[in-house]
Write a protein that holds these residues in place. Structure first.
Motif, PDB file in Angstrom:
ATOM      1  N   PRO A  45      -1.202  -4.565   0.478  1.00 53.28           N
ATOM      2  CA  PRO A  45      -2.176  -3.673   1.038  1.00 53.28           C
ATOM      3  C   PRO A  45      -3.492  -3.975   1.175  1.00 53.28           C
ATOM      4  CG  PRO A  45      -1.338  -2.406  -0.859  1.00 53.28           C
ATOM      5  CD  PRO A  45      -0.654  -3.739  -0.693  1.00 53.28           C
ATOM      6  N   ALA A  98       3.082  -1.929   8.047  1.00 52.95           N
ATOM      7  CA  ALA A  98       4.398  -1.644   8.185  1.00 52.95           C
ATOM      8  C   ALA A  98       5.205  -2.941   8.877  1.00 52.95           C
ATOM      9  CB  ALA A  98       4.619  -0.562   9.032  1.00 52.95           C
ATOM     10  N   PRO A 112       4.416   2.992   4.702  1.00 49.63           N
ATOM     11  CA  PRO A 112       3.087   3.207   5.538  1.00 49.63           C
ATOM     12  C   PRO A 112       2.413   4.521   5.402  1.00 49.63           C
ATOM     13  CG  PRO A 112       4.923   2.077   6.811  1.00 49.63           C
ATOM     14  CD  PRO A 112       5.469   2.828   5.555  1.00 49.63           C
ATOM     15  N   ALA A 113       3.193   5.557   5.523  1.00 54.65           N
ATOM     16  CA  ALA A 113       2.520   6.890   5.604  1.00 54.65           C
ATOM     17  C   ALA A 113       1.588   7.118   4.196  1.00 54.65           C
ATOM     18  CB  ALA A 113       3.573   7.935   5.524  1.00 54.65           C
ATOM     19  N   ARG A 158      -6.419   4.456   9.682  1.00 52.11           N
ATOM     20  CA  ARG A 158      -5.521   3.508  10.479  1.00 52.11           C
ATOM     21  C   ARG A 158      -6.656   2.125  10.592  1.00 52.11           C
ATOM     22  NH1 ARG A 158      -5.014   5.456  16.593  1.00 52.11           N
ATOM     23  NH2 ARG A 158      -4.164   3.279  16.884  1.00 52.11           N
ATOM     24  N   ASN A 177      -1.868   0.453   9.644  1.00 48.62           N
ATOM     25  CA  ASN A 177      -0.633   1.065   9.335  1.00 48.62           C
ATOM     26  C   ASN A 177       0.476   0.533   9.903  1.00 48.62           C
ATOM     27  OD1 ASN A 177      -1.351   3.434   7.420  1.00 48.62           O
ATOM     28  ND2 ASN A 177      -2.553   4.002   9.192  1.00 48.62           N
ATOM     29  N   VAL A 194       2.449   6.307  12.164  1.00 49.55           N
ATOM     30  CA  VAL A 194       1.483   7.031  11.122  1.00 49.55           C
ATOM     31  C   VAL A 194       0.059   6.533  11.586  1.00 49.55           C
ATOM     32  CG1 VAL A 194       0.545   6.370   8.869  1.00 49.55           C
ATOM     33  CG2 VAL A 194       3.009   6.451   9.082  1.00 49.55           C
ATOM     34  N   ASP A 195      -0.350   5.570  12.498  1.00 50.52           N
ATOM     35  CA  ASP A 195      -1.459   5.047  12.971  1.00 50.52           C
ATOM     36  C   ASP A 195      -1.745   6.387  13.939  1.00 50.52           C
ATOM     37  OD1 ASP A 195      -2.679   2.970  11.930  1.00 50.52           O
ATOM     38  OD2 ASP A 195      -1.331   1.584  13.096  1.00 50.52           O
ATOM     39  N   LYS A 208       0.426  13.108   8.616  1.00 50.00           N
ATOM     40  CA  LYS A 208       0.934  12.119   7.396  1.00 50.00           C
ATOM     41  C   LYS A 208       1.666  12.853   6.236  1.00 50.00           C
ATOM     42  CE  LYS A 208      -2.607   8.875   8.969  1.00 50.00           C
ATOM     43  NZ  LYS A 208      -2.836   9.505   9.984  1.00 50.00           N
ATOM     44  N   GLY A 244      -1.402   5.002   4.550  1.00 51.08           N
ATOM     45  CA  GLY A 244      -2.471   5.470   5.321  1.00 51.08           C
ATOM     46  C   GLY A 244      -3.233   6.646   4.581  1.00 51.08           C
ATOM     47  N   GLY A 277       5.179   2.657  11.365  1.00 47.53           N
ATOM     48  CA  GLY A 277       3.693   2.212  11.121  1.00 47.53           C
ATOM     49  C   GLY A 277       2.991   2.807  12.207  1.00 47.53           C
ATOM     50  N   GLU A 291      -5.561  -4.783   4.673  1.00 45.82           N
ATOM     51  CA  GLU A 291      -6.672  -4.063   5.180  1.00 45.82           C
ATOM     52  C   GLU A 291      -7.911  -4.977   5.319  1.00 45.82           C
ATOM     53  OE1 GLU A 291     -10.444  -2.150   5.160  1.00 45.82           O
ATOM     54  OE2 GLU A 291      -9.988  -3.369   3.385  1.00 45.82           O
TER      55      GLU A 291
END
Length: 421
Positions: free
Chosen positions: A340, A358, A124-125, A202, A354, A75-76, A81, A128, A72, A344
């Motif tokens: 998710p 994760a 996570p990818a 992110r 992310n 990914v951030d 990505k 994101g 995660g 968020e």
């Protein structure tokens, strides 16, 4: 598959990249999990016990989960990505093919552990990537669309498995896995990297929004995750829910695969019912969130599991897979979309979406992984009935915790906007 540096063009919902995202979710239904639900039934017909299969799922899951928060954070911080989805697809497919061709003990163990590790980055990818493409306002709608195409892909894959195994045996299964992997890679290549706003991806404001409201584009420290009561409580609830939910479908598949002697076709039917239910849930969820709110929608998902466990543990006969698996679609399907969105909202403006998502996946995965070995032990002690009843009973705890702390776990959009002012 990197991201070129430059000015971000405005995001348009109906463009080629979002169409490719839908196609990607369709093919990822099969390409991200390797043998997925077929592994247990396949190995059970070759003499593997429920306890042994539970140990593999538990150890592989825990090792993979240890890598999930790091994935995660990666990914951030990365602009690659798309590559973080493409790489795991290739590796997971390769591991599954080797397991299918030569299901020796060492190969099964290595393959499942490797699949868990490289697969940890895909969730996570993908989240994101989705947030970066559509932004926060359209995020819940696009997540539901992702889930619709993912479950539709699952249904298509299960139907294809049923037909191909009947006609060509394991050779057909191998070619099907190769085809879905290539489909996923082609869809990834069609997503325009210039369309991804990596700040939004992110959980930060876009460049334009930040310029209008003052510079708010710096990410918070990682301690924001530990200070977020809502995130911690949501993680606890998901841990409990998935502890009860995760083993139920695989145990039902084991039970009837052994009774009927057809592991792939039996599992295809059982899993297909749940996936069809999830398709319907994916269509309905955006409407539910708008009309009854995020919190009530989440509560419905949590309430489905106790009913599911009661039915599975109280009745016999193959007919029971229909209500049990439909309820799986309601419970797991709703939570897959709502989670998710809740993360968020809880972490809005922190820049840690992310890694927060994760981390949540790690905690819920711990519950799912530990449940596999516990459920295997319960089956050995009291049969499948005991395991189903215990799983459903444990889920009541998650529902009670949510009712008590509902406002912190699933804040409304208005509350989030008020807090951000």
């Amino acid at each position: 598959m990197g991201q070129p540096v430059g000015k971000m063009p405005p995001r348009i919902v109906s463009d080629r990249s979002l169409a490719a995202l839908c196609v990607l979710n369709f093919f990822l239904a099969d390409a991200r999990d390797g043998l997925g639900p077929f592994l247990d039934a396949f190995l059970a017909t070759r003499g593997w016990s429920s306890l042994s299969l539970g140990l593999i799922a538990t150890l592989g899951g825990l090792i993979g989960l240890a890598a999930t928060p790091l994935c995660g954070a990666l990914v951030d911080g990365t602009r690659w990505k798309r590559a973080l989805i493409a790489g795991p697809v290739v590796l997971v497919t390769a591991a599954a093919l080797i397991t299918l061709i030569s299901p020796d003990t060492s190969i099964v163990w290595i393959g499942q552990i490797g699949t868990a590790v490289v697969g940890a980055v895909i969730g996570p990818a993908l989240a994101g990537l989705t947030l970066g493409l559509v932004g926060e306002k359209l995020f819940s709608q696009q997540i539901a669309r992702n889930e619709f195409w993912n479950h539709t892909g699952n249904v298509a894959s299960l139907f294809a498995v049923y037909v191909i195994i009947s006609l060509f045996g394991l050779t057909g299964m191998i070619w099907l896995m190769v085809a879905t992997a290539f489909g996923a890679l082609a869809a990834i290549a069609m997503i325009d990297p210039a369309r991804i706003d990596h700040k939004v991806a992110r959980g930060l404001e876009s460049k334009t929004s930040a310029a209008e409201a003052g510079d708010k584009t710096s990410p918070s420290g990682f301690d924001v995750l530990l200070k977020s009561r809502g995130l911690i409580l949501l993680a606890l609830i998901l841990l409990i829910f998935h502890f009860g939910n995760a083993p139920m479908s695989r145990l039902i598949a084991q039970q009837f695969a052994i009774e009927l002697g057809t592991p792939f076709r039996t599992t295809a039917i059982i899993t297909g019912i749940a996936q069809l239910s999830m398709v319907a849930v994916a269509v309905a969820t955006p409407f539910l969130i708008r009309r009854i709110g995020l919190g009530t929608t989440l509560a419905i998902g949590l309430a489905a599991l106790p009913i599911r466990g009661l039915i599975a543990g109280s009745f016999e006969g193959f007919w029971v897979v229909w209500p049990v698996q439909i309820l799986d679609g309601v419970g797991a399907g709703l939570l897959g979309i709502v989670t998710p969105v809740a993360v968020e909202r809880i972490l809005k403006g922190s820049g840690r979406f992310n890694v927060g998502f994760a981390s949540l996946m790690t905690v819920q995965g711990i519950g799912a992984s530990l449940s596999n070995v516990v459920a295997g032990w319960l089956v050995s002690e009291g049969g499948y009935t005991l395991s189903h009843l215990v799983g459903g009973g444990v889920a009541v705890i998650a529902l009670v915790v949510f009712v008590i702390y509902r406002n912190e776990i699933a804040p409304s959009a208005r509350e989030v906007q008020a807090d951000s002012r």
